[in-house]
Design a protein around this motif. Structure first.
Motif, PDB file in Angstrom:
ATOM      1  N   PRO A 191       3.979  10.574   3.530  1.00 53.64           N
ATOM      2  CA  PRO A 191       2.599  10.598   4.041  1.00 53.64           C
ATOM      3  C   PRO A 191       1.568  10.327   2.948  1.00 53.64           C
ATOM      4  N   ALA A 192       1.836  10.767   1.723  1.00 52.96           N
ATOM      5  CA  ALA A 192       0.904  10.536   0.618  1.00 52.96           C
ATOM      6  C   ALA A 192       0.781   9.036   0.309  1.00 52.96           C
ATOM      7  N   VAL A 193       1.913   8.328   0.365  1.00 51.80           N
ATOM      8  CA  VAL A 193       1.880   6.877   0.120  1.00 51.80           C
ATOM      9  C   VAL A 193       1.113   6.174   1.228  1.00 51.80           C
ATOM     10  N   LEU A 194       1.359   6.559   2.463  1.00 52.03           N
ATOM     11  CA  LEU A 194       0.630   5.954   3.582  1.00 52.03           C
ATOM     12  C   LEU A 194      -0.873   6.180   3.448  1.00 52.03           C
ATOM     13  N   GLU A 195      -1.249   7.338   2.955  1.00 46.38           N
ATOM     14  CA  GLU A 195      -2.675   7.630   2.755  1.00 46.38           C
ATOM     15  C   GLU A 195      -3.259   6.737   1.655  1.00 46.38           C
ATOM     16  N   LYS A 196      -2.499   6.504   0.620  1.00 48.44           N
ATOM     17  CA  LYS A 196      -2.960   5.596  -0.442  1.00 48.44           C
ATOM     18  C   LYS A 196      -3.125   4.170   0.073  1.00 48.44           C
ATOM     19  N   ILE A 197      -2.192   3.751   0.943  1.00 53.62           N
ATOM     20  CA  ILE A 197      -2.289   2.413   1.522  1.00 53.62           C
ATOM     21  C   ILE A 197      -3.537   2.312   2.396  1.00 53.62           C
ATOM     22  N   ARG A 198      -3.826   3.378   3.147  1.00 57.29           N
ATOM     23  CA  ARG A 198      -5.053   3.383   3.957  1.00 57.29           C
ATOM     24  C   ARG A 198      -6.287   3.230   3.081  1.00 57.29           C
ATOM     25  N   GLY A 199      -6.272   3.870   1.922  1.00 57.67           N
ATOM     26  CA  GLY A 199      -7.397   3.743   1.000  1.00 57.67           C
ATOM     27  C   GLY A 199      -7.576   2.309   0.524  1.00 57.67           C
ATOM     28  N   ILE A 200      -6.462   1.626   0.234  1.00 61.20           N
ATOM     29  CA  ILE A 200      -6.534   0.227  -0.199  1.00 61.20           C
ATOM     30  C   ILE A 200      -7.078  -0.647   0.927  1.00 61.20           C
ATOM     31  N   VAL A 201      -6.568  -0.417   2.145  1.00 61.82           N
ATOM     32  CA  VAL A 201      -6.998  -1.217   3.294  1.00 61.82           C
ATOM     33  C   VAL A 201      -8.482  -1.022   3.567  1.00 61.82           C
ATOM     34  N   ASN A 202      -8.973   0.191   3.402  1.00 64.84           N
ATOM     35  CA  ASN A 202     -10.390   0.469   3.668  1.00 64.84           C
ATOM     36  C   ASN A 202     -11.314  -0.154   2.622  1.00 64.84           C
TER      37      ASN A 202
END
Length: 398
Positions: A191-202
Motif C-alpha cells: 500500500p505504501a508503494v501504491l501511495e507513492k505512485i499516486r503522488g507521482i501521478v498527481n
C-alpha cells in the motif's frame, strides 16, 4: 577559360564522385561520403551512419549496426523459459518492465495460463510508468540533439528518478527489474508503494505543463522540427512502423486498443495522432501520450483489486522454474511498448527450453526508414531525425 573547362572534363573522367547538377550548366560538383559514428555524441548507442552529402544536403544514408550484437535469441534457445526474463531487461534497457510484460504474455499464451486480476492491474501500472520514463527521456535527448545541452535532459531525469525509485522498491533494481513472472509477479506491491505512485501521478501533469511552457511553442524548437524529417502515412504503414513514430504520421494504431491485452480494454484513454509526421509531431505525440498514460494510471490505481500475485497453475514451478515445460506449439505475443510493437515469437517442442525464440524489436523496425526521412535534409537535421525515432541499440542489435 577554355583551359579550365578542359581540365574539369579530364577530372570528370577520372573520378566518379563528380556529378553535373544541371545539364544546362557547366558547373560541376562533388559529393562527399562521410561516416557519422560509431561513437558520435548524438547517436543513441554505438551506431554509425554512412552518409553521402551534396554540400550539406543528405543524398544517401545507410545505417550501420551490429556493434552491440550479443546473441540474445540464440542464448534464449539454450536456457529455460524463466531464465530469459532477465535477458529481456537488456533489450530496451530503458524499458525493462515492458520487455518483461511482452515475454510473460507470450509464454502465458503458449501455456494457456490465466493471470490473477491483481497481477494484471499491477502490470499495467508498471507498463505505463515505464512509458512515462521512456517518453520524458526521449524528449530530453531530442532537445540535446537540437543543441540545447543538458538542461531539458536534467528536467526529464528529475522526474524519471522518482519512477525509478518505485521500480527499485518493488523489484530491487532501478533499470534491470526482472519483476514479471509467468502467471504473476516476483512480489506484490505494498500500500505504501501504491501511495507513492499516486503522488507521482498527481504531480506529473504540473511537470508536463512546465515542460510544454518551455518547449512546445519555443521558436527554435519549431524552426528546427517543423517540416523536417516527414514520414508519409503510406510509407509508415508499408514499412511496418509502429508506436509514436506511426501515430505521429496520422495512423490510428495502438496495440493496447487493437488487442486489448491484459486489462487495457477496461480503461478510457485516447490515441494521440499527428497531422503531418514530422519531427515536431513525433515530439508532441509523446507529450500527449504521457497525459493519456496518467489517465490510465489514475484508473488502474482506483480499480486495483486485492488478490493473489501468482496463477495457481504456476505455483508448482515457483521454487523450481527450470521444470516448467510448456506444451508443444507456437505463440506470438506483443505489447505496445513505448517505442512501438514489441513482440516475441516462441516455438515449444515440449522441453524446458524454447526450440525457437525471436524478438520483434520496434527500434530495429523503425530504424529502417531513417534514410527516407533524411534524404534531402541537412546533415544537422539528420541527427535530430534520428533522435525523433527514439532507438536503443540494445534492442536494435540484440
Amino acid at each position: 577559360m577554355t583551359t579550365r573547362t578542359n581540365s574539369l572534363k579530364t577530372t570528370m573522367q577520372t573520378s566518379k564522385n563528380y556529378e553535373v547538377r544541371d545539364p544546362q550548366s557547366s558547373i560541376e560538383t562533388q559529393t562527399l561520403a562521410i561516416n557519422v559514428g560509431p561513437q558520435h555524441p548524438s547517436t543513441h548507442g554505438v551506431f554509425r551512419m554512412n552518409v553521402v552529402l551534396d554540400g550539406e544536403v543528405v543524398t544517401s544514408l545507410k545505417p550501420v549496426m551490429g556493434y552491440l550484437h550479443r546473441n540474445h535469441e540464440q542464448i534464449a534457445e539454450n536456457m529455460s523459459y524463466a531464465a530469459s526474463m532477465p535477458y529481456t531487461d537488456r533489450l530496451d534497457y530503458f524499458n525493462s518492465m515492458t520487455n518483461n510484460f511482452g515475454w510473460a504474455l507470450t509464454v502465458e499464451k503458449l501455456a494457456a495460463i490465466d493471470v490473477p486480476e491483481r497481477v494484471e492491474y499491477v502490470r499495467v501500472i508498471m507498463a505505463e510508468l515505464t512509458r512515462l520514463v521512456n517518453h520524458v527521456s526521449a524528449i530530453g535527448f531530442l532537445l540535446n540533439d537540437l543543441g540545447a545541452f543538458f538542461t531539458p535532459v536534467l528536467y526529464a531525469f528529475r522526474e524519471r528518478e522518482k519512477i525509478l525509485d518505485i521500480f527499485e522498491e518493488v523489484s530491487g533494481s532501478r533499470m534491470m527489474c526482472n519483476y514479471f513472472r509467468f502467471g504473476g509477479l516476483r512480489r506484490d506491491v505494498t500500500p505504501a508503494v501504491l501511495e507513492k505512485i499516486r503522488g507521482i501521478v498527481n504531480k506529473f501533469p504540473a511537470f508536463l505543463d512546465e515542460f510544454e511552457t518551455l518547449l512546445t511553442k519555443n521558436e527554435i524548437l519549431c524552426m528546427r522540427c517543423q517540416n523536417v524529417g516527414i514520414l508519409p502515412r503510406d510509407l509508415a504503414v508499408n514499412a511496418s512502423i509502429t508506436g509514436p513514430l506511426l501515430r505521429a504520421s496520422g495512423v490510428n494504431y495502438d496495440i493496447r486498443k487493437v488487442d486489448g491485452y491484459s486489462v487495457y480494454n477496461r480503461f478510457e484513454f485516447k490515441v494521440p495522432l499527428g497531422p503531418k509526421g514530422d519531427v515536431y509531431d513525433r515530439y508532441y505525440v509523446r507529450i500527449l501520450e504521457m497525459r493519456e498514460s496518467l489517465k490510465i494510471l489514475d484508473q488502474a490505481l482506483k480499480g486495483i483489486p486485492a488478490g493473489e500475485i501468482m496463477a495457481k497453475k504456476m505455483l508448482p514451478f515457483v521454487k523450481s522454474p527450470r521444470n516448467f515445460k510448456p506444451p508443444v506449439g507456437e505463440a506470438y505475443g506483443r505489447v505496445e511498448g513505448p517505442k512501438g510493437e514489441l513482440g516475441f515469437y516462441v516455438v515449444s517442442d515440449g522441453t524446458a527450453q524454447p526450440w525457437r525464440y525471436h524478438v520483434r524489436a520496434p527500434s530495429f523496425i523503425n530504424l529502417t526508414i531513417l534514410e527516407d526521412m533524411c534524404r534531402g535534409q541537412k546533415l544537422a537535421d539528420a541527427i535530430v531525425i534520428l533522435g525523433s525515432i527514439d532507438i536503443v541499440l540494445g534492442e536494435v542489435d540484440r
